[in-house]
Structures are given as C-alpha cells and as structure tokens.
Design a protein around this motif. Sequence first.
Motif, short mmCIF file in Angstrom:
data_model
loop_
_atom_site.label_atom_id
_atom_site.label_comp_id
_atom_site.label_asym_id
_atom_site.label_seq_id
_atom_site.Cartn_x
_atom_site.Cartn_y
_atom_site.Cartn_z
N ASP A 1 -8.81 8.74 0.71
CA ASP A 1 -8.56 7.62 1.62
C ASP A 1 -8.66 6.28 0.88
OD1 ASP A 1 -8.12 6.17 3.91
OD2 ASP A 1 -10.18 6.37 4.66
N HIS B 1 -5.80 5.53 -1.22
CA HIS B 1 -4.51 5.46 -0.51
C HIS B 1 -4.56 4.39 0.57
CE1 HIS B 1 -4.08 9.28 -2.67
NE2 HIS B 1 -2.76 9.04 -2.60
N ASP B 2 -4.70 4.79 1.83
CA ASP B 2 -4.54 3.81 2.92
C ASP B 2 -5.81 3.03 3.28
OD1 ASP B 2 -2.00 4.78 3.01
OD2 ASP B 2 -2.44 6.26 4.58
N LYS C 1 -8.16 3.80 5.36
CA LYS C 1 -8.34 3.78 6.82
C LYS C 1 -9.80 3.50 7.19
CE LYS C 1 -4.69 7.13 7.80
NZ LYS C 1 -4.71 8.49 7.23
#
Lengths: 341, 479
Positions: free
Chosen positions: B108, B111-112, B114
């Motif tokens: 996570d 990457h994004d 979140k």
Amino acid sequence: MLSRVADALFWLSRYTERAENNARMMDVNLQVMLDVQPFANNQQHWESIIFTLEDTKLFYKLYPEITRDAVVDFVTFERKNPNSIYSCLALARENARTVREELSVEMWEQINRMYLFFSSGDAKPMFQSSTYEFFKWILEGSHLFQGVTDATMLHDEGWEFIRLGMFLERADRTSRILDIKYHILLPSGEQIGGNVDTVQWMAVLKSCSALEPYRKHYRGQVLPWKVVEFLVKNQTFPRSIVFCVDSLDYSLHKITGVDRGEFQYSVEAERLSGKLLADLCFVTVDEIFRAGLHEYLDRMQGRLIEITKAIYKEFCEWLEEEENEPEEIEPTQFQTQKNSS
Amino acid sequence: MGNLFEGYAPESYFDEMFGSAGEVRPHYDTLLARYAEMSSEEFQKKRALADNAFLTQGVTFTVYNDQEGTERIFPFDLIPRIIPRSEWEHVECGLGQRITALNMFLHDIYHDQKIVRDGIVPADIIHTAAHFRPEFMGFDVPKDIYIHICGSDLIRDQNGDYLVLEDNARCPSGVSYLLENRQAMKRVFPNLFSRYLVRSVDTYCLELLDVLRFIAPHGNPEPTVVLLTPGIYNSAYFEHSFLARTMGIEIVVGADLVTQNGFVYMKTTRGLKRVDVIYRRIDDDFLDPEVFRGDSVLGVSGMVDAYRRGNVSLANTIGTGVADDKVTYYFVPKMIRYYLDQDPILPNVETYLSHFDSDRKYILENLDKLVVKSANESGGYGMLMGPQATAAQREAFREAIEKNPRNYVAQPVIRLSRSPSFCDDHFEGRHIDLRPYILYGKKITIIPGGLTRVALRKGSLVVNSSQGGGSKDTWILNE
C-alpha cells in the motif's frame, strides 16, 4: 566456482602445506644439530636455512644475529614473518573462514583447531616442554587435515584447487630443501662422502620425510646423486618434484576438462606444467649436476612461480582487475554496516 | 528441590518454570527432575562441553579491539525454554497475521497509500521514515511479497501474556544460533531431549531456500540463488556462511558480482554466471553505490537497475525498513484492523509517540518511568532506561526528543518474564525474550521456536549480545 573461492582454497591449502614443511624442517634440523654439533659451524647451518627460505632480510630486521633459538622462533612463532608456522596457520584459517561453505565441517574444525592451538597460547608451553612433541603435533595436524579433505570433501573443482596449492607448495619446498645442502659448507677436514656429509644428506631426506622411502628404493648408502635423483625424479614418492608436478598437471586438466593424453592442453598453465613435467621425466642426474644443482633448482623454483601466475591469470583474472582499484585495501574489509538487529 | 535450585525464587516476576507459589509448571516437570539431580561440577562439565563445541566449530562473533580480533562465543545457557503446543499455536497465528498485515502495508505504502489517505497513519510519519524509499513508488515486487524473512521480537509480561516488542523486517539475524543451540542441547542432554517430544527445527534452511527460489525472476524453475554478505569482518559472518552452506548456495561479496546489460553476474573460474536471486545480508544503503551510498564497496553498481528491470530478485526487497521503524510499529495493530479487519492476536507493548503532542507531554513528564527508544537504532543502543538513567542522561534525551519528536517512542518498563539460568554455580532467574523467524513465500512458515535471548546480567532487561546477553534453546512441544 567463484574465482575468489578458488583462490582462497588454493591458498589455504598452500599455507597449511607450508606450515607442515616448516615444522618438519625445524624438527629435523634441531635433531641433526645434535649429531654434527661437535664438528660443524652451527651458525652457518642455521643461516643456510634462512637463506633458502629467502627470508634473510626480514630475519635481520627482527633479530640481531643468527642463533638456533632465533631461527626456530622466526620460523615457528614470529607473527611478523608471514611464512612462520603461526602466520601460515592464521592465513590458512583466514582463507578457510571466507570459504567455509565450501569446506566440510571436519576440514574447518581441523584448521580451526590448529590455529587455536597457537592463538590460545597452548603452543609455547608445549614447545618448551618438548620440541619433538610440538612439531609432531603440527605434522600430524596437517596430515589429519589432508586426510579429512580427501575423505570428506566433494572431489570437485574446489578439491582440485586444494590439490594445486598443495602440490605447488610441496614441489617448491622440496627443491628448496635440496638446495640447503648447497649452502652448507663442510667443516674443514671433512670429506665429501664422509660422516658429516652423509649426515647432512640424510637430514635433507628426513626434511622431506624421504629417508625410509629412499632406503626402500635403493637399499644402500646415502649418496648425493641418488638423493637428488630420488627427490627430483622418483615417480612414486609423493614429495618428489616430478610427482608433485605430475599431480598438479593432472588437477589442472581436471579443472579445464581437457584430456591429458597426447600432450593436450587448453590454457597456458597446462602448457607450462606439461613442459616442466616432460623436462623432469627426461632429464638425467648427470645433466642436473653438469648444469649445477643450485642453478637447476633455482630455475625450477622460477618455473613453479610461472605456473602459479598462469593459474591465477586463467581462473582468477577477475580478482586481478580489482587489485588496481583502491577498494581492495583495508576499507573494503572494514567498511561496516550497522546490523539491522 | 536439589542443589542447583536451592534458594531459587520467582520473586514477583512471571517465571517460565515455576508458578507464583513456587510449584513447577507441568511441562518443566521432567526437566526439573533431571537438573535437580546434578551437582554444580557436573553441570559445569556439560557447559564446558557445549562451549568447546561452539568454539571449535567457529560459532562465534567477532569483537575487534586489536589486530587479531577476538572471537567470542555467544554465551549459551543450558536450561532450555519450553513452550507447550497450545501456547505456541497462539503465537504462530499472531505472527502469521502480523507479517500478512506488514506485507499489505508495504504494498500500500509503495502504491496508493490508502492507509494514509484514510487517516490511519499520518503522511509525514511515512515520508520522514529513514528507510522509506520513495524511488520505489509504484514498483511491483515479485509475487507481491516484500518481507520474505521476518524476525519479530516477543516478550511475556507479568501475566505471562505474549506481546510484540518490535519487528525486524530488514535483515534479521540470529537464526544460525538457534540451529546450533539445538545441536548443542542434543549433544549435551541426549536423554532428557528424548523424553520430550520437541518439534524439529532442522528444515528451516530448506524452507528458506524454497522461499528464495519461489521469487525467482521470470518464473525460472532452476534459479541461481546466492547469499550476499558484507564479508568476513561482519560480526554475523558466521551466520551468513552457515546459511549458505546449509542451503548449498554460493556466498558472495560485492566484489564477486558485476552487472552487464541489466543482469547481475558472478565471477567464476569459468567466466561470468548469471545470478537470479540474492538473499542479501547487507542493508539497502550499501546495495548499489550508483543509487544509494556512493562510497559503498559492499554492494555492486547496477544492481538496483537489474532489480528494477525484474532480472534479479532481492530478499528482503528494498524499502522494507519503513515497516520496522519503531514509530511505524505503533501503527501495526491499526494496520491489522485496517487491512484484515481482525483484532490483533498478539498485542503491542503500550507505546507513546512523541510525534503526538499529548503523548510527548506525557513522555517528558515521565522520563524517569519510561523506556525511550529512537526510531532506527538497534542492538540496545540509542535507548534510555528511565528508572536507571542518571539525570544527565534523561536531560540529553529530553533535548533530543524536543528537537526531533518524530524520532522517538516510549514504553512503560515491562517486567519481562524470567527463566532459570546458570549463574556461577547455581540457578537464578534471568529475564528473557523470544525472536521467532517467519518465512513468507508460497505460504507462511514459522520455525517452531525461535531464539530465546537471556539477559545474563543480574536484573538487566537488555538481552542483546552486545550488552551481555546470551541465548537458550527453545523447545516447542508436540503434545
């Protein structure tokens, strides 16, 4: 096999063999001196040993004069002498440590045990209580190492590099021991072929563990040209020069995978060892003496060095490149990272 | 009770072997019978036997203080720590849950993010983490596994509950000691050992090799796997060599490697040979002088490029350090809830972050009661043991915390559980922890047991080998 690993195996074996040969040479000469002491010039005898080891310069840096005790200390315990028994064992172990995963457990334990014998301080007291026991311990330790190497390690490429190191060192050492006799002058009044001369030639044989094999082979007197013939040309005695060169030539061909028949070779090291082997097979003792024993042996040592260099160039050329870069020196070895835990 | 246990008292601590009333716990019954019959001399003899085996085998770490370098053995305590099956199953579940969440967190974060956008972890905590590697944002790692080998330190508190003290998600060390300790125990106490059904640890290296092969690039079924070590002068070199030997793979140093056209090769007697997977035991910073520390001679130029192109796999991957930061640690229970929607099976030790204003106030007011740790130090360094510290030491930490609040966490002093340890000529209680080793490949595998470390200094709570710590064999029972 990694070039660095091949190099380390070669040297760990060479250093162990060197330690063994030093131990035998000290042991034999200490005993010989007991026999010839009344006649011979002690100092000159010990000087010739240092001379043949090509360590004269370093010796005089560390000791004011040549005495029995100084030479024995220099060859056995002196850490500043990189060729002393202690240094050789430390270097052998250091090399072993970098390639532990290539060694069998038994090999590592034996090399480690020999090193710890010195570093723990157990060696000196044993030496003082009995030099005979002491040197015997080292000789046996080296034999044990060679035995477990044969019996427990994979006989693959790494094993062949161990053989290379051992036989190159042994050939070199046999030629040097033979050369000692050249440097020792007979005391005045003593004749060639006389008692002291014979004792000295016997010492040469003993220094190569060759006295009994010699007797078995010739069943007779100890004669200079026969001693030379035996130590240079005997095909079955495992410390003769020809035997060592034959064995290292064999190992080289095992490593390259080239068939040995009909004088084949693929790399320079094989060409050199093959050529030396042929010379050794076809030379006569007469020719050796005519050329001069000392000159002949000197040239021999030069040719063995050429083979060592060719082996390095062929199999470890990568390492050579690195040596020119500054990173090969200390910082490489001592750069540390904090272990993350 | 026999000689060696005379005067032994659990005092007010949770003792692994004895209950609070001094009664022996059932799984230590057989052991007590064996040890109680021994004299001090007999025990010393056993101990010398074990020590000597460690020394001859070179199971040592190196302390450099002179030319030769002194090799010490990691002190080995001959009383094993025994964990019953049910207790271990609980630990196993908790560790599996934890490494799963940590790997999801790393995916996570790279990457994004979140978890940041949903307000669970503050953005600046991530971006200021010393081991966060923004260069790898958006990079997909092989099989989506970041941490392949994890060592999470566990402790037991006064009630005997297991808590996680920290995670080691970069290059956790110590597993070779665990394996060697077992060998030593079997040699020294063969009969006692056979009276317990102890789960074997022997397959660890095979399982580790499976993990390393599993992550090979391009699905290569016969990859060349190597172990990259900083070299023989590294204090953990014995372990590197041990693991390579046991897995039957090459151990290499940086100088053995070279890169060409985006591939990594090793230099062999027959020329260059391609390397597919590198189990690296050097930190990110040293991997590649072109990308990280320019003065590093431990790694090899171009390795990171080869890694980016997917031509070589690294275990652990680059950038996992953001997950074992002691500040990130604080958020692991929240991660478990966030990614897995589960309650943490193994809780954290109660932790205060000086990053938060209210926590910082509490920390500064209670410096004499807390343990303060800096985010990225290890080995027992960079730590303040509040109750034992001098006023000057506390003052130094106060300044450091105020200057750089992001970098500090604090925890109450945990009364670590104790286990009997041999001291001079009898047994005394000493504090212990436990480092299990978790492998994450096709499946999660946890070595049954772990390295039990023991603080051999009387009263000490620090188990690190650099601070007078030793270790014990750890027995997981199969009954």
